[in-house]
Write a protein that holds these residues in place. Structure first.
Motif, PDB file in Angstrom:
ATOM      1  N   CYS A   7       0.832  -1.200   0.000  1.00  0.00           N
ATOM      2  CA  CYS A   7       0.000   0.000   0.000  1.00  0.00           C
ATOM      3  C   CYS A   7       0.873   1.259   0.000  1.00  0.00           C
ATOM      4  N   PRO A   8       0.692   2.162  -0.964  1.00  0.00           N
ATOM      5  CA  PRO A   8       1.514   3.384  -1.002  1.00  0.00           C
ATOM      6  C   PRO A   8       1.352   4.249   0.244  1.00  0.00           C
ATOM      7  N   TYR A   9       0.131   4.328   0.772  1.00  0.00           N
ATOM      8  CA  TYR A   9      -0.126   5.191   1.928  1.00  0.00           C
ATOM      9  C   TYR A   9       0.645   4.704   3.154  1.00  0.00           C
ATOM     10  N   TYR A  10       0.590   3.413   3.423  1.00  0.00           N
ATOM     11  CA  TYR A  10       1.262   2.895   4.623  1.00  0.00           C
ATOM     12  C   TYR A  10       2.759   2.700   4.414  1.00  0.00           C
ATOM     13  N   LEU A  11       3.194   2.563   3.177  1.00  0.00           N
ATOM     14  CA  LEU A  11       4.636   2.607   2.916  1.00  0.00           C
ATOM     15  C   LEU A  11       5.169   3.990   3.262  1.00  0.00           C
ATOM     16  N   ALA A  12       4.431   5.031   2.879  1.00  0.00           N
ATOM     17  CA  ALA A  12       4.852   6.397   3.196  1.00  0.00           C
ATOM     18  C   ALA A  12       4.948   6.598   4.702  1.00  0.00           C
ATOM     19  N   GLN A  13       4.000   6.053   5.456  1.00  0.00           N
ATOM     20  CA  GLN A  13       4.053   6.204   6.914  1.00  0.00           C
ATOM     21  C   GLN A  13       5.296   5.545   7.486  1.00  0.00           C
ATOM     22  N   ASP A  14       5.673   4.388   6.958  1.00  0.00           N
ATOM     23  CA  ASP A  14       6.892   3.723   7.429  1.00  0.00           C
ATOM     24  C   ASP A  14       8.126   4.544   7.075  1.00  0.00           C
ATOM     25  N   LEU A  15       8.118   5.174   5.899  1.00  0.00           N
ATOM     26  CA  LEU A  15       9.300   5.901   5.423  1.00  0.00           C
ATOM     27  C   LEU A  15       9.543   7.206   6.170  1.00  0.00           C
ATOM     28  N   VAL A  16       8.570   7.658   6.963  1.00  0.00           N
ATOM     29  CA  VAL A  16       8.810   8.854   7.783  1.00  0.00           C
ATOM     30  C   VAL A  16      10.056   8.658   8.642  1.00  0.00           C
ATOM     31  N   ARG A  17      10.242   7.444   9.164  1.00  0.00           N
ATOM     32  CA  ARG A  17      11.399   7.165  10.037  1.00  0.00           C
ATOM     33  C   ARG A  17      12.720   7.319   9.292  1.00  0.00           C
ATOM     34  N   TRP A  18      12.701   7.083   7.987  1.00  0.00           N
ATOM     35  CA  TRP A  18      13.961   7.012   7.253  1.00  0.00           C
ATOM     36  C   TRP A  18      14.146   8.192   6.303  1.00  0.00           C
ATOM     37  N   SER A  19      13.345   9.229   6.470  1.00  0.00           N
ATOM     38  CA  SER A  19      13.436  10.414   5.628  1.00  0.00           C
ATOM     39  C   SER A  19      14.062  11.575   6.394  1.00  0.00           C
ATOM     40  N   ASP A  20      14.674  12.488   5.652  1.00  0.00           N
ATOM     41  CA  ASP A  20      15.272  13.676   6.263  1.00  0.00           C
ATOM     42  C   ASP A  20      14.286  14.839   6.280  1.00  0.00           C
ATOM     43  N   LEU A  21      13.568  14.999   5.177  1.00  0.00           N
ATOM     44  CA  LEU A  21      12.622  16.100   5.020  1.00  0.00           C
ATOM     45  C   LEU A  21      11.257  15.521   4.665  1.00  0.00           C
ATOM     46  N   VAL A  22      10.267  15.822   5.491  1.00  0.00           N
ATOM     47  CA  VAL A  22       8.905  15.348   5.253  1.00  0.00           C
ATOM     48  C   VAL A  22       8.038  16.550   4.888  1.00  0.00           C
ATOM     49  N   ILE A  23       7.353  16.449   3.754  1.00  0.00           N
ATOM     50  CA  ILE A  23       6.495  17.530   3.256  1.00  0.00           C
ATOM     51  C   ILE A  23       5.055  17.054   3.316  1.00  0.00           C
ATOM     52  N   GLY A  24       4.208  17.810   3.986  1.00  0.00           N
ATOM     53  CA  GLY A  24       2.820  17.379   4.103  1.00  0.00           C
ATOM     54  C   GLY A  24       1.923  18.487   4.620  1.00  0.00           C
ATOM     55  N   ASP A  25       0.664  18.164   4.773  1.00  0.00           N
ATOM     56  CA  ASP A  25      -0.327  19.114   5.250  1.00  0.00           C
ATOM     57  C   ASP A  25      -0.120  19.415   6.739  1.00  0.00           C
ATOM     58  N   TYR A  26      -0.679  20.559   7.169  1.00  0.00           N
ATOM     59  CA  TYR A  26      -0.612  20.946   8.584  1.00  0.00           C
ATOM     60  C   TYR A  26      -1.037  19.811   9.516  1.00  0.00           C
ATOM     61  N   ASN A  27      -2.091  19.082   9.115  1.00  0.00           N
ATOM     62  CA  ASN A  27      -2.700  18.129  10.047  1.00  0.00           C
ATOM     63  C   ASN A  27      -1.737  17.024  10.465  1.00  0.00           C
ATOM     64  N   TYR A  28      -0.698  16.751   9.659  1.00  0.00           N
ATOM     65  CA  TYR A  28       0.229  15.678  10.019  1.00  0.00           C
ATOM     66  C   TYR A  28       1.046  16.002  11.271  1.00  0.00           C
ATOM     67  N   TYR A  29       1.127  17.276  11.629  1.00  0.00           N
ATOM     68  CA  TYR A  29       1.849  17.633  12.859  1.00  0.00           C
ATOM     69  C   TYR A  29       0.952  18.294  13.894  1.00  0.00           C
ATOM     70  N   PHE A  30      -0.074  19.024  13.465  1.00  0.00           N
ATOM     71  CA  PHE A  30      -0.846  19.828  14.403  1.00  0.00           C
ATOM     72  C   PHE A  30      -2.194  19.226  14.796  1.00  0.00           C
ATOM     73  N   ASP A  31      -2.675  18.225  14.093  1.00  0.00           N
ATOM     74  CA  ASP A  31      -3.975  17.642  14.399  1.00  0.00           C
ATOM     75  C   ASP A  31      -3.947  16.886  15.724  1.00  0.00           C
ATOM     76  N   SER A  32      -5.144  16.613  16.269  1.00  0.00           N
ATOM     77  CA  SER A  32      -5.241  15.925  17.561  1.00  0.00           C
ATOM     78  C   SER A  32      -4.618  14.534  17.523  1.00  0.00           C
ATOM     79  N   SER A  33      -4.623  13.892  16.357  1.00  0.00           N
ATOM     80  CA  SER A  33      -4.018  12.554  16.231  1.00  0.00           C
ATOM     81  C   SER A  33      -2.841  12.597  15.258  1.00  0.00           C
ATOM     82  N   ALA A  34      -2.102  13.693  15.276  1.00  0.00           N
ATOM     83  CA  ALA A  34      -1.055  13.943  14.276  1.00  0.00           C
ATOM     84  C   ALA A  34       0.063  12.908  14.341  1.00  0.00           C
ATOM     85  N   MET A  35       0.333  12.268  13.200  1.00  0.00           N
ATOM     86  CA  MET A  35       1.341  11.221  13.127  1.00  0.00           C
ATOM     87  C   MET A  35       2.748  11.757  13.381  1.00  0.00           C
ATOM     88  N   LEU A  36       3.117  12.863  12.727  1.00  0.00           N
ATOM     89  CA  LEU A  36       4.487  13.366  12.869  1.00  0.00           C
ATOM     90  C   LEU A  36       4.775  13.813  14.294  1.00  0.00           C
TER      91      LEU A  36
END
Length: 755
Positions: free
Chosen positions: A331-360
């Motif tokens: 799955c591309p979506y869940y591969l991307a979630q795994d790759l957060v650990r191995w990336s230097d720069l993550v580009i995404g919407d505000y909600n990925y860091y500021f939302d109540s359940s923010a992954m980042l």
């Protein structure tokens, strides 16, 4: 080099186990998990049931080769000589996938070895303690292992990770060396760009947040990203997050990365673009588990190869990542979630860091990452933050769902229905703010959530869109109810004959966003409209040490004619009389200098009244207008009318799709008419927001924070569409009798010289 000086790769216990111990299918049927507050409360309650000398949150670490493994064990009960891994859950524990349990045991065993090693124990009892949030009952699984067995398990897991860690450590060393020597990708900085870059660099080095107002056209994206890369090695930053409000912002960030890599082709920079799940999903008609989706079947078995290929490929955009994912049938979506650990720069919407359940944000805390954050077009974060921490339930939708609800959940739904009916009878006005949360309603809602969650656990393949939609809305509402305070309103509204809507309406996102800022080394918020700075600092919850910078514009007053037309009022009561004078003004300017113009109004009704009259009076004039609920294709067609050398007038609503984030340089746009002050509509909701602002910040701030500052921000953003490059020339006509007022003019850009 001594052993102490040997570079080590630091990995969290959870990250290590997720890398080495996850196998089998991706399976999201045993969801959703409890909230963070529920999880904390569950851990506290379990600990309270133990002996007085129970130890909680035990920091542990150990080494193997170049690895340093660290984490916090949940608890140790000395009366039982038992190390506990506590997991909170909802639903039927028997339906938990086996690979979830295997991951939990792996974590417990790693902590077990680290504990035995630290305290010199020969053996230890390990326990998985599953705490049911609904019943508050514990289910405990135990095993006794010797220190030798635990050490062997620890060594096995580390060995599986070691080659990857060596690769990651080498990448980090190469990355830091290259970033330190990185050259700016242009021959020189633009006017104002160096000042912005210095502010970002100093913010990171001094561990301060930065609020930067910088005009359009200076290259804010590369001007903020470049200094962050330069500062990262010395500040030992693990990750950089570039957060945007719109897709166009992500495109600009990816463009800046491409520019850097073009200037330095060997630049070691792993970039990951995160996109929404509904846009990344390859099989939207299937559920996220192996019995339904082929990309979920055996996901964790194929993940290592997909992960390695993605890292080797260095794919930046979502399209490139999708190609890698499908080549490995994951799955591309869940591969991307795994790759957060191995990336230097993550580009995404505000909600990925500021939302109540923010992954980042949650990953930053869990892995103890040292991060820096860039927030693009940060003036949007207030309204986006409010939406993230607001929740609503529609009574009409609930009643329709209730008619078809399964029998097993009907009892709880009926109880909630009775509570809701009683609440509406007590509050029958078109709009009403409740003095406090309706506790009986919230309790009944919690019972509904539990019952529906159990139903979905027992019927994982059943598709019931209305029930599922209500379920997730109810969970979000319950979570926001837990955090309810003077930053929010609880209200009931009945509008345009619709059924009632119960809303937890966030007004001031500061209490929710402040911890997000505190978790970073530095956050830089930048936009062309962040004035006055205290409005954004107060409402967003920025630290008291935040630095404020107002970058001078590279443009001059000679490039932009700014006209204030104070003889026309655009207030609601005077709008009918304003239509002909506005048309005369536009037609006169158009005939004086033919070209492409953009006109902004406060509402679609106002816009349509003017265009209808204009067509009657001047049918020869080429015009086009924004439509309600315009789709992507419609927006593209609208913008395509602004062709180089073209002539005509486009009509749009202020604060909509065309008020910011569009680029029409040169003669694609030579002027804008803004027939409004941009103030939000005066209605019961905004009046309540004004009262809450006054209570929080003082009586002198209510009107400004609710109406004036948000309104003028939209005006300046819209006007900013006209001058995009140093060679552009144009005109902005501000139409309203209030524009000449000193407090209004003070909010206009410094480089303007209004006539």
């Amino acid at each position: 080099m001594s052993t102490a000086d040997t570079p080590r790769y630091v990995v969290a216990v959870r990250a290590l186990c997720e890398f080495t111990a996850k196998q089998g299918d991706l399976d999201l049927r045993f969801t959703p998990s409890p909230t963070a507050q529920e999880g904390i409360a569950g851990h506290v309650l379990v600990a309270a049931r133990r002996s007085d000398n129970y130890e909680s949150e035990i920091s542990l670490n150990g080494e193997h080769g170049l690895l340093r493994v660290r984490g916090r064990a949940d608890g140790y009960d000395p009366t039982l000589h038992r190390l506990e891994e506590i997991k909170t859950f909802r639903g039927d524990l028997g339906r938990m996938p086996e690979n979830h349990r295997a991951l939990h045991w792996a974590q417990a065993r790693i902590y077990g070895w680290l504990m035995c090693r630290e305290r010199g124990w020969a053996e230890l009892t390990l326990a998985l303690v599953y705490f049911d949030i609904a019943s508050q009952q514990e289910t405990v699984f135990t095993e006794v292992m010797t220190a030798d067995e635990l050490e062997q398990f620890f060594v096995q897991q580390c060995a599986r990770f070691l080659a990857w860690a060596e690769q990651e450590l080498a990448h980090r060393q190469a990355r830091d060396a290259a970033w330190s020597a990185l050259a700016f990708p242009h021959p020189a900085f633009r006017t104002g760009q160096r000042e912005l870059a210095q502010a970002v660099y100093q913010g990171v080095t001094s561990a301060r947040c930065v609020l930067a107002q910088a005009p359009t056209g200076i290259g804010k994206t590369i001007g903020t990203l470049f200094p962050l890369l330069k500062a990262a090695p010395a500040q030992q930053l693990d990750k950089l997050f570039f957060l945007t409000a719109k897709t166009s912002g992500r495109s600009l960030a990816l463009g800046a990365v491409a520019l850097l890599k073009q200037a330095t082709p060997t630049l070691p920079l792993r970039v990951l673009e995160l996109v929404a799940r509904d846009k990344a999903c390859e099989h939207p008609d299937k559920a996220c588990h192996g019995d339904s989706c082929p990309l979920a079947k055996g996901f964790y078995d194929r993940l290592p190869q997909a992960r390695a290929a993605a890292v080797l490929d260095g794919a930046s955009g979502s399209a490139a990542l999708r190609t890698v994912a499908l080549e490995h049938a994951v799955c591309p979506y869940y591969l991307a979630q795994d790759l957060v650990r191995w990336s230097d720069l993550v580009i995404g919407d505000y909600n990925y860091y500021f939302d109540s359940s923010a992954m980042l944000y949650s990953m930053t805390l869990a892995n103890q990452w040292r991060v820096a954050v860039l927030v693009d077009e940060a003036h949007n974060l207030i309204e986006r933050g409010r939406k993230m921490y607001s929740a609503e339930l529609d009574h009409g939708s609930f009643m329709r769902m209730r008619l078809l609800a399964p029998a097993s959940v009907r009892k709880n739904i009926d109880k909630l229905s009775r509570c809701w009916t009683a609440l509406l009878k007590e509050n029958a006005e078109p709009y009403q703010v409740l003095p406090a949360l309706p506790d009986k309603f919230v309790t009944a809602l919690q019972l509904c959530i539990t019952g529906i969650g159990e139903f979905f656990s027992e019927h994982p393949t059943r598709i019931d869109a209305d029930l599922q939609r209500f379920y997730f809305d109810a969970i979000h509402f319950a979570r926001m109810a837990e955090a309810f305070g003077d930053h929010s309103l609880c209200d009931i509204s009945r509008q345009d004959g619709r059924d009632a809507v119960l809303c937890l309406r966030n007004v001031i996102p500061a209490p929710f966003l402040a911890p997000r800022f505190a978790a970073t080394r530095s956050t830089t918020l930048f936009s062309a409209t962040l004035s006055p700075w205290h409005f954004y600092s107060d409402t967003l919850g920025l630290p008291a040490t935040t630095a404020w910078i107002d970058v001078a514009s590279p443009f001059t007053a000679a490039q932009l004619t700014v006209r204030l037309v104070s003889t026309i009022s655009t207030r609601f009561r005077q709008r009918a009389g304003s239509i002909d004078p506005i048309i005369d003004l536009m037609v006169r300017q158009y005939r004086e200098r033919p070209g492409n113009y953009l006109t902004f109004f406060s509402s679609f009704d106002y816009l349509q009244a003017v265009t209808a009259r204009l067509i009657t009076l001047h049918p020869e004039l080429p015009i086009w207008q924004q439509a309600r609920r315009m789709d992507d294709a419609g927006r593209e067609d609208f913008l395509a009318r602004f062709a180089p050398g073209g002539r005509g007038i486009g009509f749009a609503v202020l604060g909509g799709s065309f008020g910011e984030g569009i680029d029409l340089p040169g003669d694609r746009l030579i002027g804008a008419f803004i027939a409004t002050l941009g103030l939000p509509q005066m209605n019961p909701v905004n009046e309540q927001i004004m009262q809450r602002m006054q209570q929080r910040f003082g009586s002198g701030y209510g009107y400004d924070y609710t109406y004036l500052f948000p309104g003028l921000q939209k005006v300046v953003q819209a006007a900013g569409r006209v001058i995009r490059t140093p060679s552009d020339r144009g005109i902005v006509v501000l139409i309203d009798d209030r524009y000449p007022r000193p407090q209004i003019r003070a909010l206009l850009p410094r480089w303007w010289q209004p006539e």
